[in-house]
Motif scaffolding. Structure first.
Motif, PDB file in Angstrom:
ATOM      1  N   ASP A 139     -32.109 -24.967 -76.241  1.00 25.02           N
ATOM      2  CA  ASP A 139     -32.043 -24.152 -77.112  1.00 25.02           C
ATOM      3  C   ASP A 139     -30.340 -24.777 -77.119  1.00 25.02           C
ATOM      4  OD1 ASP A 139     -30.858 -22.561 -79.098  1.00 25.02           O
ATOM      5  OD2 ASP A 139     -32.017 -20.285 -78.318  1.00 25.02           O
ATOM      6  N   SER A 140     -29.948 -24.880 -77.932  1.00 26.44           N
ATOM      7  CA  SER A 140     -28.033 -25.122 -78.044  1.00 26.44           C
ATOM      8  C   SER A 140     -27.739 -24.929 -79.242  1.00 26.44           C
ATOM      9  CB  SER A 140     -28.033 -26.468 -77.844  1.00 26.44           C
ATOM     10  OG  SER A 140     -28.408 -27.659 -78.515  1.00 26.44           O
ATOM     11  N   GLN A 141     -28.493 -24.249 -80.020  1.00 31.70           N
ATOM     12  CA  GLN A 141     -27.334 -23.395 -81.323  1.00 31.70           C
ATOM     13  C   GLN A 141     -26.021 -23.065 -80.951  1.00 31.70           C
ATOM     14  OE1 GLN A 141     -29.147 -20.411 -82.985  1.00 31.70           O
ATOM     15  NE2 GLN A 141     -30.436 -19.967 -81.501  1.00 31.70           N
ATOM     16  N   ASN A 142     -25.700 -21.949 -80.575  1.00 32.10           N
ATOM     17  CA  ASN A 142     -24.702 -21.820 -79.285  1.00 32.10           C
ATOM     18  C   ASN A 142     -23.662 -22.764 -79.187  1.00 32.10           C
ATOM     19  OD1 ASN A 142     -25.382 -19.140 -80.481  1.00 32.10           O
ATOM     20  ND2 ASN A 142     -25.562 -18.582 -77.616  1.00 32.10           N
ATOM     21  N   VAL A 153     -10.464 -30.030 -89.855  1.00 32.71           N
ATOM     22  CA  VAL A 153      -9.846 -30.830 -90.758  1.00 32.71           C
ATOM     23  C   VAL A 153      -9.750 -29.137 -92.159  1.00 32.71           C
ATOM     24  CG1 VAL A 153     -10.876 -33.197 -90.697  1.00 32.71           C
ATOM     25  CG2 VAL A 153     -12.342 -30.905 -91.627  1.00 32.71           C
ATOM     26  N   ASP A 154      -9.583 -28.373 -92.275  1.00 37.52           N
ATOM     27  CA  ASP A 154      -9.397 -27.043 -92.685  1.00 37.52           C
ATOM     28  C   ASP A 154     -10.136 -26.785 -93.617  1.00 37.52           C
ATOM     29  OD1 ASP A 154      -6.776 -25.791 -91.867  1.00 37.52           O
ATOM     30  OD2 ASP A 154      -5.644 -27.802 -92.310  1.00 37.52           O
ATOM     31  N   ILE A 155     -11.421 -27.661 -93.633  1.00 32.07           N
ATOM     32  CA  ILE A 155     -12.671 -27.350 -94.711  1.00 32.07           C
ATOM     33  C   ILE A 155     -13.240 -25.812 -94.236  1.00 32.07           C
ATOM     34  CG2 ILE A 155     -14.489 -28.349 -95.323  1.00 32.07           C
ATOM     35  CD1 ILE A 155     -12.812 -30.907 -95.309  1.00 32.07           C
ATOM     36  N   ALA A 156     -13.719 -25.173 -95.171  1.00 34.10           N
ATOM     37  CA  ALA A 156     -14.267 -23.973 -94.925  1.00 34.10           C
ATOM     38  C   ALA A 156     -15.817 -24.706 -93.793  1.00 34.10           C
ATOM     39  CB  ALA A 156     -15.248 -23.595 -96.707  1.00 34.10           C
ATOM     40  N   VAL A 157     -16.197 -23.808 -93.178  1.00 34.08           N
ATOM     41  CA  VAL A 157     -17.131 -23.337 -91.814  1.00 34.08           C
ATOM     42  C   VAL A 157     -18.606 -23.443 -93.234  1.00 34.08           C
ATOM     43  CG1 VAL A 157     -18.154 -22.866 -89.822  1.00 34.08           C
ATOM     44  CG2 VAL A 157     -15.751 -23.377 -90.510  1.00 34.08           C
ATOM     45  N   PRO A 158     -19.309 -24.233 -92.827  1.00 29.33           N
ATOM     46  CA  PRO A 158     -20.522 -23.899 -93.118  1.00 29.33           C
ATOM     47  C   PRO A 158     -21.807 -22.798 -92.316  1.00 29.33           C
ATOM     48  CG  PRO A 158     -20.953 -26.366 -92.712  1.00 29.33           C
ATOM     49  CD  PRO A 158     -19.608 -25.609 -92.352  1.00 29.33           C
ATOM     50  N   ASP A 159     -22.008 -22.224 -93.143  1.00 30.79           N
ATOM     51  CA  ASP A 159     -22.736 -21.376 -92.118  1.00 30.79           C
ATOM     52  C   ASP A 159     -24.218 -21.618 -91.449  1.00 30.79           C
ATOM     53  OD1 ASP A 159     -26.041 -21.166 -93.497  1.00 30.79           O
ATOM     54  OD2 ASP A 159     -25.111 -20.259 -94.943  1.00 30.79           O
ATOM     55  N   ARG A 160     -24.381 -20.277 -90.573  1.00 27.30           N
ATOM     56  CA  ARG A 160     -25.035 -21.311 -89.895  1.00 27.30           C
ATOM     57  C   ARG A 160     -26.965 -21.506 -89.659  1.00 27.30           C
ATOM     58  NH1 ARG A 160     -24.759 -18.536 -84.026  1.00 27.30           N
ATOM     59  NH2 ARG A 160     -26.351 -19.380 -83.086  1.00 27.30           N
ATOM     60  N   SER A 161     -27.190 -20.851 -90.710  1.00 28.80           N
ATOM     61  CA  SER A 161     -28.565 -21.542 -91.336  1.00 28.80           C
ATOM     62  C   SER A 161     -28.232 -23.014 -91.721  1.00 28.80           C
ATOM     63  CB  SER A 161     -28.770 -20.848 -92.130  1.00 28.80           C
ATOM     64  OG  SER A 161     -28.249 -20.522 -93.324  1.00 28.80           O
ATOM     65  N   GLN A 162     -27.159 -22.787 -92.422  1.00 30.75           N
ATOM     66  CA  GLN A 162     -26.907 -24.234 -93.251  1.00 30.75           C
ATOM     67  C   GLN A 162     -26.969 -25.487 -91.446  1.00 30.75           C
ATOM     68  OE1 GLN A 162     -23.259 -23.614 -95.349  1.00 30.75           O
ATOM     69  NE2 GLN A 162     -24.284 -25.166 -97.197  1.00 30.75           N
ATOM     70  N   ILE A 163     -25.586 -24.840 -90.300  1.00 30.23           N
ATOM     71  CA  ILE A 163     -25.882 -26.287 -89.242  1.00 30.23           C
ATOM     72  C   ILE A 163     -27.280 -25.973 -89.470  1.00 30.23           C
ATOM     73  CG2 ILE A 163     -24.509 -25.918 -87.360  1.00 30.23           C
ATOM     74  CD1 ILE A 163     -21.844 -24.320 -88.367  1.00 30.23           C
ATOM     75  N   LEU A 164     -27.910 -25.476 -88.644  1.00 30.09           N
ATOM     76  CA  LEU A 164     -28.738 -25.230 -87.742  1.00 30.09           C
ATOM     77  C   LEU A 164     -29.804 -26.408 -88.591  1.00 30.09           C
ATOM     78  CD1 LEU A 164     -29.868 -22.102 -85.791  1.00 30.09           C
ATOM     79  CD2 LEU A 164     -28.611 -23.851 -85.367  1.00 30.09           C
ATOM     80  N   SER A 165     -30.151 -26.497 -89.457  1.00 28.80           N
ATOM     81  CA  SER A 165     -31.004 -27.118 -90.900  1.00 28.80           C
ATOM     82  C   SER A 165     -31.036 -28.677 -90.425  1.00 28.80           C
ATOM     83  CB  SER A 165     -30.828 -26.377 -91.963  1.00 28.80           C
ATOM     84  OG  SER A 165     -29.469 -26.853 -92.500  1.00 28.80           O
ATOM     85  N   ILE A 166     -29.698 -28.921 -90.069  1.00 30.02           N
ATOM     86  CA  ILE A 166     -29.166 -30.289 -90.219  1.00 30.02           C
ATOM     87  C   ILE A 166     -29.344 -30.639 -88.920  1.00 30.02           C
ATOM     88  CG2 ILE A 166     -27.898 -30.457 -92.081  1.00 30.02           C
ATOM     89  CD1 ILE A 166     -26.307 -30.704 -88.471  1.00 30.02           C
ATOM     90  N   VAL A 167     -30.074 -30.159 -87.443  1.00 30.70           N
ATOM     91  CA  VAL A 167     -29.945 -30.252 -86.334  1.00 30.70           C
ATOM     92  C   VAL A 167     -30.827 -31.587 -85.838  1.00 30.70           C
ATOM     93  CG1 VAL A 167     -30.672 -29.453 -84.073  1.00 30.70           C
ATOM     94  CG2 VAL A 167     -28.979 -28.237 -85.222  1.00 30.70           C
ATOM     95  N   GLY A 168     -30.876 -32.138 -84.719  1.00 36.88           N
ATOM     96  CA  GLY A 168     -31.132 -33.739 -85.313  1.00 36.88           C
ATOM     97  C   GLY A 168     -31.959 -34.447 -85.690  1.00 36.88           C
TER      98      GLY A 168
END
Length: 227
Positions: free
Chosen positions: A18-21, A34-49
């Motif tokens: 469980d490396s999500q953090n 790079v001064d770009i809005a950070v995607p929300d957590r669910s978006q980030i976890l959706s691309i893991v893999g």
């Protein structure tokens, strides 16, 4: 190779550990650099893999190639810094039962184990060393040398390295990308429900079976190979 041999190919993030953090915090640092809005957590976890460049492109489709390359580099640096500062066994812990299951399977004479991960070679080496698992996997496929999941390249390489046929192998993973990769390579798949994609996503991606805990894996494997 003996027709009795079996190859179990594991995904890593969301399946074994469980490396999500670590992933979310590294992605936050990368986008902020790079001064770009950070995607929300669910978006980030959706691309893991996915391989990192493909994941970044999906998370920031509005940016150009150069900016995406900056985000990729910043993510790698942030992740490496976290690895240097923290105990990987704490920040990327095994899911309940995972370590015991790996040792149980490794003790079986007819079972070979492999990895197919979106991690880099450096990232996988750090994880295996940190958890004391070097040498337990006979084939280790990483993102540095393959197209991103769900392309079947990693599984094809694992089969080639072990000399096994597709019907002797199974992919175990937590995302639709893992299930699709397995199908694309012609091997069967077992989805795990404790990772980063939902049961529905795993089912829609063609998982042959879905399990909810590691002690259900042996029966699932028996069922898969009885077909």
């Amino acid at each position: 190779m003996s027709p009795d041999l079996r190859l179990i190919i594991f995904d890593v993030d969301g399946t074994l550990v469980d490396s999500q953090n670590d992933i979310v915090s590294s992605m936050k640092a990368a986008f902020e650099s790079v001064d770009i809005a950070v995607p929300d957590r669910s978006q980030i976890l959706s691309i893991v893999g996915l391989s990192l460049p493909v994941a970044i492109a999906q998370l920031s489709p509005q940016t150009n190639d150069a900016t995406q390359a900056e985000i990729v580099a910043a993510y790698k640096n942030a992740y490496a810094e976290q690895r240097a500062e923290n105990d990987i066994a704490v920040t990327s812990p095994f899911y309940p039962g995972a370590r015991d299951m790996l040792h149980q399977l490794n003790a079986k004479a007819n079972i070979l184990m492999g990895i197919a991960t979106g991690k880099s070679r450096r990232g996988l080496d750090a994880l295996l060393t940190g958890h004391g698992l070097n040498g337990i996997f006979v084939t280790e496929q990483v993102a540095d040398f393959h197209p991103s999941k769900p392309h079947p390249s990693m599984i094809e390489a694992a089969l080639s390295e072990t000399g096994l046929a597709p019907d002797q192998a199974v992919m175990v993973g937590d995302t639709s990308f893992d299930m699709e990769m397995g199908r694309n390579a012609g091997i069967r798949t077992i989805g795990v429900s404790w990772g980063y994609h939902s049961r529905d996503n795993l089912g829609h991606a063609g998982a042959d079976l879905i399990i909810d805990r590691y002690d259900a894996l042996p029966d699932a494997l028996d069922h898969i190979w009885e077909k």
